[in-house]
Scaffold this motif. Structure first.
Motif, short mmCIF file in Angstrom:
data_model
loop_
_atom_site.label_atom_id
_atom_site.label_comp_id
_atom_site.label_asym_id
_atom_site.label_seq_id
_atom_site.Cartn_x
_atom_site.Cartn_y
_atom_site.Cartn_z
N THR A 198 0.85 -1.20 -0.03
CA THR A 198 0.07 -0.03 -0.12
C THR A 198 0.91 1.35 -0.03
O THR A 198 0.17 2.45 0.27
CB THR A 198 -0.95 0.00 1.22
OG1 THR A 198 -0.03 0.09 2.57
CG2 THR A 198 -1.89 -1.16 1.29
N CYS A 199 2.15 1.11 -0.01
CA CYS A 199 3.02 2.22 -0.06
C CYS A 199 4.09 2.18 -1.20
O CYS A 199 4.29 0.91 -1.54
CB CYS A 199 3.86 2.44 1.32
SG CYS A 199 2.89 2.53 2.73
N ARG A 200 4.47 3.22 -1.67
CA ARG A 200 5.67 2.94 -2.46
C ARG A 200 6.95 3.45 -1.70
O ARG A 200 7.16 4.70 -1.19
CB ARG A 200 5.73 3.86 -3.54
CG ARG A 200 4.69 3.56 -4.75
CD ARG A 200 4.72 4.25 -6.13
NE ARG A 200 4.02 3.57 -7.32
CZ ARG A 200 2.59 3.89 -7.36
NH1 ARG A 200 2.30 5.03 -6.84
NH2 ARG A 200 2.17 3.37 -8.29
N PHE A 201 7.93 2.70 -1.51
CA PHE A 201 9.16 2.70 -0.95
C PHE A 201 10.32 2.58 -1.89
O PHE A 201 10.43 1.60 -2.72
CB PHE A 201 9.34 1.66 0.03
CG PHE A 201 8.23 1.57 1.12
CD1 PHE A 201 7.90 2.52 1.97
CD2 PHE A 201 7.69 0.33 1.51
CE1 PHE A 201 7.11 2.64 3.11
CE2 PHE A 201 6.79 0.15 2.39
CZ PHE A 201 6.43 1.41 3.46
N TRP A 202 11.01 3.66 -2.01
CA TRP A 202 12.32 3.39 -2.88
C TRP A 202 13.75 3.67 -1.98
O TRP A 202 13.70 4.66 -1.09
CB TRP A 202 12.42 4.69 -4.08
CG TRP A 202 11.12 4.71 -4.85
CD1 TRP A 202 10.24 3.74 -5.21
CD2 TRP A 202 10.92 5.62 -5.91
NE1 TRP A 202 9.47 4.08 -6.16
CE2 TRP A 202 9.85 5.27 -6.83
CE3 TRP A 202 11.60 7.07 -6.25
CZ2 TRP A 202 9.30 6.03 -7.89
CZ3 TRP A 202 11.20 7.63 -7.38
CH2 TRP A 202 9.91 7.28 -8.21
N ASP A 203 14.60 2.93 -2.46
CA ASP A 203 15.91 2.95 -1.76
C ASP A 203 16.47 4.41 -2.08
O ASP A 203 16.42 5.00 -3.19
CB ASP A 203 16.94 2.05 -2.22
CG ASP A 203 17.93 2.11 -1.39
OD1 ASP A 203 18.27 1.49 -0.58
OD2 ASP A 203 18.96 2.77 -1.82
#
Ligand code: U5P
Length: 239
Positions: A198-203
């Motif tokens: 449900t989230c966008r996580f980018w390094d």
């Protein structure tokens, strides 16, 4: 636990009755779906990771004074939560352009927005979860003006806290979706889940996507990426 009565089955979770009428048990499934259920797969280990990650975030938010439904984890894939009536709105907060915003507005993915953008979507599978204006929310009677203001304010508060917290752990919170419900007293509680589904996580260093876009876009290593998120959270000793 298998003998509990199932109240609801969604794409990624099942909800069961418990002995306490004010509580329900949520079981996170390994099923992955995208594009309103058109794309499906079983991803072994996803349910457990999402249960752990979501539990972790809810516990962090307790310390920030955000009222939510989470009570406790009961097993690897299950958590106990307060029973709420879900408000049929998806509240999305965006810090950078991605996904449907890039498509809808013709903006470049990754562009940092001058301020967080809040959007409401109608939780309605038949209609394909359309984007709503605040007037649409009003005429559909989905939330009162006071509730609408509360949802927006809470979503922005969650965003301020989580963006900062994740940034310190090398993760960019690009955007996310929240759902809310009302309890028997009418109090609004943050509900559903907060996870790489449900989230966008980018390094922060490499820009690597560590979320469900890996599944949506066939990038591979889906569960491995969820595991990377969990490792960064679990590595934190302040919780
Ligand atoms: N999102 C969901 N469920 C949905 C639609 C979107 O969790 O049914 C989340 C995406 O994971 C993303 C954000 O973090 O909301 C915005 O998605 P999109 O509108 O760019 O597809």
């Amino acid at each position: 636990m298998d003998t509990l009565e199932m109240l609801y089955e969604g794409k990624a979770k099942q909800i069961f009755k418990t002995g306490d009428p004010s509580l329900v048990l949520v079981r996170y499934k390994d099923a992955a779906t995208a594009f309103n259920g058109e794309k499906r797969a079983e991803l072994s280990g996803k349910g457990e990771l999402n249960n752990r990650i979501s539990s972790f975030f809810f516990q962090l938010l307790t310390k920030e004074g955000i009222p939510h439904h989470f009570v406790r984890e009961v097993s690897a894939c299950e958590q106990l939560v307060k029973k709420v009536n879900i408000i049929p709105l998806e509240v999305v907060v965006r810090n950078r352009v991605a996904g449907s915003m890039a498509k809808r507005l013709g903006l470049e993915e990754g562009k940092i927005l001058p301020q967080p953008v809040v959007e409401f979507y109608y939780k309605n599978d038949e209609l394909g979860d359309p984007l709503l204006t605040e007037d649409h929310v009003a005429i559909l009677n989905l939330a009162t003006p006071a509730q609408r203001a509360r949802l927006k304010e809470t979503a922005l508060k969650v965003n301020r806290f989580l963006s900062e917290w994740l940034d310190q752990r090398g993760i960019v919170l690009v955007d996310f979706k929240l759902e809310f419900g009302t309890d028997e007293k009418g109090e609004i509680l943050l509900a559903d889940e907060i996870s790489p589904d449900t989230c966008r996580f980018w390094d922060k260093e490499t820009g690597e996507r560590l979320d469900k876009d890996r599944f949506r876009r066939d990038l591979g290593q889906v569960v491995e990426s969820y595991q990377k998120i969990w490792n960064r959270l679990e590595g934190d000793s302040h919780v």
